[in-house]
Enzyme design. Structure first.
Site, mmCIF file in Angstrom:
data_model
loop_
_atom_site.group_PDB
_atom_site.id
_atom_site.type_symbol
_atom_site.label_atom_id
_atom_site.label_comp_id
_atom_site.label_asym_id
_atom_site.label_seq_id
_atom_site.Cartn_x
_atom_site.Cartn_y
_atom_site.Cartn_z
ATOM 1 N N ASN A 248 8.937 3.785 4.411
ATOM 2 C CA ASN A 248 8.956 3.349 5.800
ATOM 3 C C ASN A 248 10.316 2.732 6.118
ATOM 4 O O ASN A 248 11.099 2.432 5.227
ATOM 5 C CB ASN A 248 7.877 2.282 6.020
ATOM 6 C CG ASN A 248 6.501 2.863 5.921
ATOM 7 O OD1 ASN A 248 6.024 3.137 4.829
ATOM 8 N ND2 ASN A 248 5.879 3.081 7.050
ATOM 9 N N CYS B 202 8.607 9.760 -2.142
ATOM 10 C CA CYS B 202 7.950 10.479 -3.229
ATOM 11 C C CYS B 202 8.922 10.641 -4.394
ATOM 12 O O CYS B 202 10.036 11.137 -4.216
ATOM 13 C CB CYS B 202 7.493 11.850 -2.733
ATOM 14 S SG CYS B 202 6.787 12.868 -4.025
ATOM 15 N N ARG C 197 0.838 -1.204 0.000
ATOM 16 C CA ARG C 197 0.000 0.000 0.000
ATOM 17 C C ARG C 197 0.881 1.266 0.000
ATOM 18 O O ARG C 197 0.880 2.047 -0.949
ATOM 19 C CB ARG C 197 -0.946 -0.007 1.220
ATOM 20 C CG ARG C 197 -2.065 1.034 1.152
ATOM 21 C CD ARG C 197 -1.648 2.395 1.591
ATOM 22 N NE ARG C 197 -1.140 2.424 2.960
ATOM 23 C CZ ARG C 197 -0.534 3.461 3.499
ATOM 24 N NH1 ARG C 197 -0.344 4.570 2.784
ATOM 25 N NH2 ARG C 197 -0.078 3.423 4.743
ATOM 26 N N ASP C 198 1.678 1.441 1.033
ATOM 27 C CA ASP C 198 2.443 2.682 1.186
ATOM 28 C C ASP C 198 3.551 2.781 0.146
ATOM 29 O O ASP C 198 3.840 3.868 -0.375
ATOM 30 C CB ASP C 198 3.048 2.736 2.596
ATOM 31 C CG ASP C 198 3.370 4.145 3.062
ATOM 32 O OD1 ASP C 198 3.627 5.009 2.210
ATOM 33 O OD2 ASP C 198 3.369 4.385 4.275
HETATM 34 ZN ZN ZN Z 1 3.502 6.060 5.297
#
Ligand code: ZN
Length: 336
Positions: free
Chosen positions: A275, A266, A37-38
């Site tokens: 993370n 990003c 997800r992240d």
């Molecule tokens: Zn995050």
């Protein structure tokens, strides 16, 4: 106000690796993989469903017990997750795996429940400008949206009702606003608890946190919502990810999000990282004598497979470069 509860957990920095925990729980610290997800939400190209499923399956086989497999955002907004229901369906076939999905709103929660997830991870940004940019609602409007979700969940038959985590983001700082008011963090955590969050997590979305701040904020939120604060989601943007994990451990937290290969960040912010890398986190915890239930060798194999499947993706981390140190032993009873 939620009655204060004590976590009953003291400092762990001095744990003797040779001494098994008397509780003999299966694990001492939960590591939740959030990369699918992240990590993927920041990639521009669509990652095929088969690659996502292979990643999830390899980590589950390595012993990872909870994976945030996707986000139920509108596919128009983030096309990466257009296959969210298919990914959840595949993940649900893996025995023993807790399947979590991020939901930004009630519509996403309805889709996630229909897909059959075990846990909803709701996100509420403490920073007003980040919240407006992310979900086009103020923090208090997003809190009201969370109450709509818990009201909806109350109508779901118990056998199909997932747990719901209230995740506060930009807790330790915001790329737009800078410092974030800690009293506001506490107020919104209490709001999530009072609205029915089963548990609460705090996220350092843009890598602003330092260890002293983590200790202080975890303490303040714990005093307000007790043991309902369970997890931290820490980014390694400025290299303090694992130091912040250690501060969280000392403050009583026993559940941490991580991303295989530190995938994330990003693409428009050079040097940004995702993370903390799952393999680095598991290595640190097992070295300290804290059982994760995860086989580090198989985790490194999973990383290699993912790097081969996603050439050019912004991988990070350290353990894969040096390998396990000579003589390394996992926590007692741990896997290697
Ligand atoms: Zn995050």
């Amino acid at each position: 106000m939620i009655p204060e509860e004590t976590s009953g957990i003291g400092t762990v920095s001095t744990i003797d690796p040779a001494t098994p925990s008397p509780a003999m729980a299966a694990v001492d610290v939960d590591v939740c993989e959030v990369g699918p997800r992240d990590g993927l939400q920041s990639l521009s190209g669509f990652v095929p469903t088969a690659v996502k499923m292979d990643w999830i399956a390899r980590e589950a086989a390595a012993g990872v017990r909870e994976i945030e497999v996707c986000s139920f955002v509108p596919p128009k907004v983030v096309p990466q997750f257009v296959d969210a229901a298919d990914v959840v369906a595949g993940a649900l076939d893996i025995p023993g795996l807790t399947v979590t999905a991020l939901v930004p709103n009630a519509k996403g929660a309805e889709r996630a429940v229909a897909a059959g997830v075990h846990r909803l991870s709701f996100t509420l940004s403490v920073s007003r400008s980040h919240s407006l940019a992310n979900v086009r609602r103020t923090p208090d409007e997003q809190l009201a949206e969370f109450a709509r979700i818990t009201a909806f969940l109350a109508t779901v038959p118990a056998a199909r009702r997932p747990l719901v985590s209230g995740g506060l983001s930009t807790v330790f700082g915001c790329a737009t606003e800078g410092p974030v008011d800690e009293a506001e963090v506490v107020r919104l955590a209490v709001g999530l608890a009072e609205a029915g969050a089963d548990d609460i997590s705090l996220a350092d979305t843009t890598g602003h946190a330092n260890p002293a701040q983590v200790r202080r904020v975890v303490g303040a939120v714990s005093r307000a919502v007790g043991s309902r604060l369970t997890a931290l989601h820490l980014h390694d943007t400025r290299g303090l990810g694992l130091a912040n994990v250690l501060a969280g451990l000392d403050a009583g937290i026993r559940s941490f999000d991580a991303s295989l290969g530190g995938l994330g960040g990003c693409p428009f912010a050079p040097g940004a990282h995702g993370n903390v890398a799952t393999e680095d986190l598991v290595f640190m915890l097992e070295s300290m004598g804290l059982r994760t239930g995860i086989d580090i060798g198989r985790l490194l194999d999973a990383r290699r497979a993912l790097e081969a499947a996603l050439p050019g993706a912004p991988f990070a981390g350290h353990l894969h470069k040096a390998g396990l140190p000579k003589g390394f032993r996992p926590a007692p009873g741990g896997r290697l």
